[in-house]
Write an enzyme that holds these catalytic residues in place. Structure first.
Site, mmCIF file in Angstrom:
data_model
loop_
_atom_site.group_PDB
_atom_site.id
_atom_site.type_symbol
_atom_site.label_atom_id
_atom_site.label_comp_id
_atom_site.label_asym_id
_atom_site.label_seq_id
_atom_site.Cartn_x
_atom_site.Cartn_y
_atom_site.Cartn_z
ATOM 1 N N VAL A 153 0.824 -1.209 0.000
ATOM 2 C CA VAL A 153 0.000 0.000 0.000
ATOM 3 C C VAL A 153 0.861 1.263 0.000
ATOM 4 C CG1 VAL A 153 -1.667 1.335 1.351
ATOM 5 C CG2 VAL A 153 -1.987 -1.116 1.030
ATOM 6 N N TYR A 154 1.986 1.234 0.707
ATOM 7 C CA TYR A 154 2.875 2.400 0.701
ATOM 8 C C TYR A 154 3.254 2.779 -0.725
ATOM 9 C CZ TYR A 154 7.251 5.016 0.983
ATOM 10 O OH TYR A 154 8.244 5.949 0.803
ATOM 11 N N SER A 155 3.705 1.798 -1.503
ATOM 12 C CA SER A 155 4.097 2.054 -2.883
ATOM 13 C C SER A 155 2.914 2.562 -3.696
ATOM 14 C CB SER A 155 4.644 0.779 -3.521
ATOM 15 O OG SER A 155 5.695 0.246 -2.756
#
Length: 339
Positions: A153-155
């Site tokens: 999710v960060y990416s």
């Protein structure tokens, strides 16, 4: 008096070093950080203390997702350039806490874009990530490659930031440069990252977890080289690419908006084992290795193709890992009083 530069995440690792560099060259800097407890707040406070001691630094304790607060900040300080480095970082944390990343990295980024639009910011430089390349297996990673397959999710939030910036660049003419950072390390680094964690464990004769079954390779990039790239990007606002072809669009530039994406890395990859060996040498201690499989969302190898960055910014990273790790160990020993 000239308008200041806004640096978000100024009590964070890269934001702190960037703000210091801007102050050193005579800029007025407005900093913003919410000082959250994702990692040791006392380290953030120590960084911030160095900034607030400077007469040309002004700080706001504020969350990016606070739309009213962000609107007030932009209206009051009216920055003419923005370096947006504030975000919820960490790949592994995003697996269990996706909502935090949406709030900070997407809602917060929208607040930054709106603020830039409201006061006519001349250039927005923002942090993206090498993990945007995700499942792409072609090394070195080029900004000419697609980023449609993030592994966490960060990416995904950072890829969303790149797209959001293009939309604002197109609709409102806001020049935007996104920088994909590759594994940044050095003094004042983040305690959740490998070098920091490894150093503490080795000094305590505790085992260190080495993920990826010992096969992991990273483009380790020293903080001074990263800041060189950030400042060079800030000084060269993005423009429309006259060679851009809508029939075969380059994903890193735009012919319809002043927008671009650049890699900031060392341009070479090193085995994690080599990184550990350099650290052992600098510390004078051997590491106890606990070799484990790769974790969910992790990339096994990264390496930056910095061809476009060299051309656009005359970017030239110079710090080898033995020098960079040595400087980190010296800082760590001094900061924590390690003999």
């Amino acid at each position: 008096m000239t308008r200041p530069v806004l640096v978000t995440g100024s009590a964070g690792f890269i934001g702190f070093h960037t703000a210091l560099r801007l102050l050193a060259r005579g800029e007025r800097v407005v900093g913003l950080d919410n000082m959250n407890d994702y990692y040791d707040v006392s380290l953030k406070e120590a960084r911030l203390a160095q900034l607030t001691a400077h007469p040309n630094y002004r700080h706001h304790h504020l969350d990016l997702a606070d739309r009213e607060g962000m609107t007030t900040l932009f209206a009051g300080d009216r920055p003419d350039r923005v370096v947006h480095l504030g975000a919820q970082a960490g790949i592994r944390y995003s697996v269990e806490n996706p909502e935090t990343y949406v709030d900070s990295n997407i809602v917060g980024f929208l607040s930054v874009l709106q603020g830039c639009r409201d006061v006519g910011v001349g250039h927005l430089v923002f942090a993206s990530t090498s993990s945007a390349f995700g499942a792409n297996g072609t090394l070195p990673y080029s900004v000419k490659q697609g980023v449609a397959h993030p592994l966490n999710v960060y990416s995904a939030t950072k890829i969303a930031n790149e797209a959001m910036a293009h939309a604002y660049a197109y609709v409102f003419g806001l020049p935007c440069t996104g920088l994909r950072f590759f594994t940044v390390y050095g003094p004042w680094g983040r305690p959740d990252m490998a070098l920091f964690k490894f150093t503490g464990a080795i000094l305590k004769d505790e085992p260190i977890n080495v993920y990826g079954d010992g096969q992991m390779e990273r483009d380790f990039t020293y903080i001074d080289d990263i800041v060189d790239g950030v400042i060079a990007a800030l000084d060269a606002p993005a423009v429309r690419d006259p060679a851009w072809n809508a029939a075969a669009p380059d994903p890193s530039t735009s012919g319809v908006a002043p927008w671009r994406i650049l890699n900031l890395g060392a341009g070479r990859r090193e085995r994690l084992q080599r990184y550990i060996e350099v650290l052992e040498d600098k510390l004078g201690h051997k590491a106890l290795l606990n070799v484990m499989p790769a974790q969910d969302g992790e990339m096994i190898r990264t390496e930056a193709d910095i061809t476009e960055t060299r051309a656009a910014l005359a970017y030239a990273p110079v710090t080898p890992i033995d020098v960079g790790v040595g400087r980190f160990v010296d800082w760590y020993s001094d900061f924590y009083g390690v003999p």
